[in-house]
Design an enzyme around this catalytic site. Structure first.
Site, mmCIF file in Angstrom:
data_model
loop_
_atom_site.group_PDB
_atom_site.id
_atom_site.type_symbol
_atom_site.label_atom_id
_atom_site.label_comp_id
_atom_site.label_asym_id
_atom_site.label_seq_id
_atom_site.Cartn_x
_atom_site.Cartn_y
_atom_site.Cartn_z
ATOM 1 N N ASP A 130 10.900 48.174 29.652
ATOM 2 C CA ASP A 130 11.024 47.241 30.781
ATOM 3 C C ASP A 130 12.465 46.908 31.125
ATOM 4 O OD1 ASP A 130 8.301 47.157 30.720
ATOM 5 O OD2 ASP A 130 8.146 45.110 29.962
ATOM 6 N N LYS A 154 13.650 30.198 19.762
ATOM 7 C CA LYS A 154 13.588 29.067 20.707
ATOM 8 C C LYS A 154 14.254 27.812 20.137
ATOM 9 C CE LYS A 154 9.467 30.829 23.002
ATOM 10 N NZ LYS A 154 8.068 30.611 23.412
ATOM 11 N N ASP A 175 14.786 42.127 32.131
ATOM 12 C CA ASP A 175 13.464 42.669 31.819
ATOM 13 C C ASP A 175 12.677 42.632 33.118
ATOM 14 O OD1 ASP A 175 10.695 42.801 31.266
ATOM 15 O OD2 ASP A 175 10.989 42.065 29.235
#
Length: 364
Positions: free
Chosen positions: A114, A165, A221
């Site tokens: 991607d 994260k 992406d």
């Protein structure tokens, strides 16, 4: 030298385009997504590319063989078929014999299919050889690292941690999905579903065998419509593609755009910025196109407005059509005269005869 591209997956985020062909074959800047990667790999001396594929293998082989033949690239394409999802590391184990046979460099690239970027692969090879360890991952800075897993490394690139994260700022570099490894990494990977990010990389970092090289230039992406269009803009800006000669002075072209030589554009139309027009597309008179891809064989009738949208192959827009807000038309879609579509996905072979203003609507 060899490379492996992680292809598997159903391409659900890019539907309805992936109802027509596997995601790596969907056109991006007028060539299949995966061909941008294959070209970049060949340019740094890769002679064999292994595709780790799980979805529609026969369709993928058929479409890609045509694209490679058309490109004239001197490269062998080998397929490693997953009968079950193998994660992001398992495909390397599955293809280990291919990756190690006749590999005098004892290195190979791995890419996520991607990814669109500037592909500085020659720099990646040099960096990897200079530090002499087992692996190098390319990283890219993002504005909001809290949405991603951050790669924490020192000034020379040695990775010491992966932080998923983060709630507080620890850095802005994330995994860009482009790697180069020594073949010895294959000893670390079991032949079973395995995550390279969660299971293999942390162990390599603990052994001080993994480095990061920061990617210069754009990265995206492009596996879903919003990111596809953003990536298209970044690609066009980076490449500043030229357009065929347009003799009609009433047509206004605002760069950057990419227009296939076979496309036809009507008088008084305004094209750009950030527009890709594919082969045999016909754009009528008085049309306005911006931040949009129009795929092969489609027809945009007079006085239509298309912004921030993707029009699939062989689709037809009637006069005064209005597409905005990441509308995506699949293959062979017909939009009737004067219809407004706002953030709509229309599946292949469908017709739309009335306005749809609610973003997120799917026409099945």
């Amino acid at each position: 030298m060899k490379a492996l591209i992680l292809v598997g997956g159903f391409g659900t985020r890019l539907r309805p385009l992936t109802f027509t062909c596997p995601k790596p074959i969907v056109p991006f800047a007028n060539k299949p997504m995966i061909m941008h990667q294959i070209e970049a790999l060949v340019n740094v001396g890769v002679t064999e590319v292994v595709l780790a594929i799980g979805y529609e293998p026969e369709k993928m082989k058929e479409d890609l063989s045509k694209a490679v033949a058309k490109s004239g690239l001197k490269v062998t394409i080998t397929y490693s078929h997953e009968t079950e999802p193998m994660g992001t590391a398992g495909p390397l184990a599955l293809a280990s014999d291919i990756l190690t046979t006749d590999n005098e460099d004892n290195m190979f690239f791995v890419l996520n299919s991607d990814v669109s970027c500037t592909y500085p692969l020659a720099d990646l090879v040099t960096f990897h050889k200079n530090h002499g360890k087992e692996g190098t991952i390319m990283v890219t800075p993002v504005d909001d690292p809290s949405k991603y897993g951050v790669v924490k490394h020192n000034d020379v690139g040695l990775i010491d941690a992966f932080i998923e994260k983060p709630k507080v700022y620890v850095g802005s570099n994330i995994n860009a999905g482009i790697y180069i490894f020594n073949t010895s990494i294959l000893k670390r990977i079991p032949n079973q579903p395995t995550s390279i990010e969660r299971e293999i990389f942390p162990k390599m970092a603990a052994d001080q065998q993994l480095y990061a090289m920061e990617l210069k230039g754009f990265w995206m992406d492009v596996g879903q419509p919003h990111d596809y269009l953003t990536g298209m803009c970044l690609y066009l800006d980076a490449n500043r593609s030229t357009t065929p000669e347009i003799k009609d002075d009433t047509i206004e072209i605002i760069q950057p755009v990419l227009i296939d030589a076979s496309a036809k554009i009507g008088a008084h139309s305004k094209i750009g910025p950030n527009v890709v027009i594919g082969p045999n597309v016909v754009v009528g008179e008085n049309c306005r196109l911006s931040r949009t891809t129009i795929m092969e064989g489609s027809k945009i009738s007079d006085s239509s407005f298309v912004h921030s949208s993707i029009v699939g192959w062989n689709s037809r827009l009637g006069r005064w059509s209005h597409l905005t807000n990441e509308t995506v038309l699949g293959e062979d879609v017909t939009v009737k005269e004067g219809v407004i579509l706002n953030g709509v996905k229309v599946c292949l072979h469908k017709g739309v005869s009335s306005d749809i203003l609610e973003k997120g609507t799917i026409v099945l």
